[in-house]
Design a protein around this motif. Sequence first.
Motif, mmCIF file in Angstrom:
data_model
loop_
_atom_site.group_PDB
_atom_site.id
_atom_site.type_symbol
_atom_site.label_atom_id
_atom_site.label_comp_id
_atom_site.label_asym_id
_atom_site.label_seq_id
_atom_site.Cartn_x
_atom_site.Cartn_y
_atom_site.Cartn_z
ATOM 1 N N TRP A 288 0.828 -1.211 0.000
ATOM 2 C CA TRP A 288 0.000 0.000 0.000
ATOM 3 C C TRP A 288 0.858 1.255 0.000
ATOM 4 N N ALA A 289 1.961 1.237 0.740
ATOM 5 C CA ALA A 289 2.856 2.394 0.745
ATOM 6 C C ALA A 289 3.432 2.629 -0.656
ATOM 7 N N GLY A 290 3.796 1.541 -1.340
ATOM 8 C CA GLY A 290 4.335 1.665 -2.683
ATOM 9 C C GLY A 290 3.312 2.164 -3.678
ATOM 10 N N LEU B 68 -7.152 -1.879 10.411
ATOM 11 C CA LEU B 68 -7.768 -0.802 9.653
ATOM 12 C C LEU B 68 -7.099 0.528 9.964
ATOM 13 N N THR B 69 -6.804 0.757 11.230
ATOM 14 C CA THR B 69 -6.174 2.018 11.634
ATOM 15 C C THR B 69 -4.847 2.221 10.922
ATOM 16 N N GLU B 70 -4.030 1.178 10.867
ATOM 17 C CA GLU B 70 -2.726 1.279 10.218
ATOM 18 C C GLU B 70 -2.867 1.471 8.714
ATOM 19 N N LEU B 71 -3.802 0.734 8.098
ATOM 20 C CA LEU B 71 -4.005 0.868 6.666
ATOM 21 C C LEU B 71 -4.455 2.281 6.301
ATOM 22 N N LEU B 72 -5.388 2.823 7.068
ATOM 23 C CA LEU B 72 -5.859 4.178 6.792
ATOM 24 C C LEU B 72 -4.740 5.200 6.960
ATOM 25 N N LYS B 73 -3.862 4.960 7.903
ATOM 26 C CA LYS B 73 -2.727 5.855 8.109
ATOM 27 C C LYS B 73 -1.802 5.825 6.895
ATOM 28 N N ILE B 74 -1.570 4.635 6.356
ATOM 29 C CA ILE B 74 -0.668 4.486 5.213
ATOM 30 C C ILE B 74 -1.240 5.156 3.964
ATOM 31 N N VAL B 75 -2.527 4.933 3.693
ATOM 32 C CA VAL B 75 -3.096 5.462 2.446
ATOM 33 C C VAL B 75 -3.414 6.946 2.542
ATOM 34 N N GLY B 76 -3.563 7.471 3.744
ATOM 35 C CA GLY B 76 -3.681 8.913 3.935
ATOM 36 C C GLY B 76 -4.798 9.590 3.165
ATOM 37 N N GLY B 77 -5.913 8.912 2.987
ATOM 38 C CA GLY B 77 -7.052 9.505 2.282
ATOM 39 C C GLY B 77 -6.971 9.421 0.775
ATOM 40 N N LYS B 78 -5.848 8.928 0.238
ATOM 41 C CA LYS B 78 -5.714 8.829 -1.210
ATOM 42 C C LYS B 78 -6.395 7.593 -1.777
ATOM 43 N N PHE C 224 -16.177 -1.230 10.399
ATOM 44 C CA PHE C 224 -15.454 -0.098 9.832
ATOM 45 C C PHE C 224 -16.007 1.217 10.384
ATOM 46 N N PHE C 225 -17.326 1.310 10.453
ATOM 47 C CA PHE C 225 -17.980 2.520 10.941
ATOM 48 C C PHE C 225 -17.609 2.801 12.395
ATOM 49 N N SER C 226 -17.563 1.766 13.222
ATOM 50 C CA SER C 226 -17.241 1.967 14.631
ATOM 51 C C SER C 226 -15.781 2.362 14.826
ATOM 52 N N GLU C 227 -14.893 1.857 13.966
ATOM 53 C CA GLU C 227 -13.474 2.160 14.106
ATOM 54 C C GLU C 227 -13.078 3.473 13.443
ATOM 55 N N SER C 228 -13.741 3.825 12.343
ATOM 56 C CA SER C 228 -13.367 5.046 11.628
ATOM 57 C C SER C 228 -14.571 5.627 10.894
ATOM 58 N N PRO C 229 -15.495 6.233 11.635
ATOM 59 C CA PRO C 229 -16.718 6.743 11.000
ATOM 60 C C PRO C 229 -16.457 7.809 9.933
ATOM 61 N N SER C 230 -15.421 8.596 10.075
ATOM 62 C CA SER C 230 -15.189 9.688 9.125
ATOM 63 C C SER C 230 -14.715 9.203 7.763
ATOM 64 N N THR C 231 -14.097 8.016 7.711
ATOM 65 C CA THR C 231 -13.597 7.504 6.426
ATOM 66 C C THR C 231 -14.500 6.436 5.817
ATOM 67 N N THR C 232 -15.531 6.026 6.532
ATOM 68 C CA THR C 232 -16.427 4.982 6.028
ATOM 69 C C THR C 232 -17.534 5.635 5.219
ATOM 70 N N THR C 233 -17.299 5.749 3.927
ATOM 71 C CA THR C 233 -18.235 6.465 3.062
ATOM 72 C C THR C 233 -18.919 5.578 2.033
#
Length: 329
Positions: A161-163, A182-192, A205-214
């Motif tokens: 994912w970093a690559g 999930l937390t680590e993956l979201l950190k790596i992809v940085g919203g991209k 997913f919603f309980s762990e990261s509601p702002s990114t679960t779209t």
Amino acid sequence: MIHAKDIQGLYAILPTPATKGAVELDAQNTVDLEETERLVNRLIADGANGLIALGTTGECATLSNPDYESFVSCLLEVVGKRVPTFVGTSALGGHEVSRRMKLVKDRGGDGTLLGPPMWQPVTDRSAVDFYAGLSKVHPDLAIMVYANARAFRYTFPDEFWAGVVAQAPTVVATKHSRPKSLTELLKIVGGKINVVPNEMTLEMFFSESPSTTTACWATAASMGPQPVVALMEAVLSGNQSEVKRLSAALKWANEPVRPLIADREVFAQYNIQIEKARINAAGYCNAGPYRPPYQYLPDEMLAASVACGQRWSALCRDENFNIPQAETI
């Protein structure tokens, strides 16, 4: 080009409807184009915000090139840019993948669902190079990584994912189920990259990261998308109690096949058959028979798949998507 932030709501996964004669090894013209048109229009009318085609359930691996091209042409003509559509282009080699991606773009597709070639399992370096190279060759077609470790014999580690984030700018999403973290993956992809769960992991997913679960994906949507549309709307509105209630209802509907899906080897061997059997049993669409060579499904697995389809159909008939009173999870 569609970007990560643009991916919102339910992305319904559809089968590639098969004609009766599709069971024969020498069959030609195996795609039921009339049913394809009917299903696409019905999914959009019933609230699907996007479509994903030609993954595993779409039998991408078992379609001949003529059938692949006729289905893609029909699908994208019927969609007519009404909703974003990701079309699978996975193949055994990079040249065929690139050819398919060009076809999808030329026919009006918004993106591709794409896994790495699987004959020889990829290394991290070759996987990143593969997606980076396709980003350069097709800079205006979005890529949704098909992150299915069982299908592609690749674990999609953090290094991948970093690559990809650094070298493949057209990768905007990943079709995921349960990342190791999930937390680590979201950190790596940085919203991209939009990390998109299925309907059964959406609550997590919603309980762990509601702002990114779209968004979410759902093969089950081809049994009737309405319950997942309602669940996704509850997620986007932040209605935690409704998310919990609807997730429990979907858990009840999917209960008969959960042991099959949980068994990595069983589901890897019978994925197509289980999905098409429950879709056909629900009656929302006619997915048709299985294409060879994936045609055998043990009786007990068929019974479980049919039971799942029937439960899902019962759920769809209730406008509030309540679990029938006589049934429990």
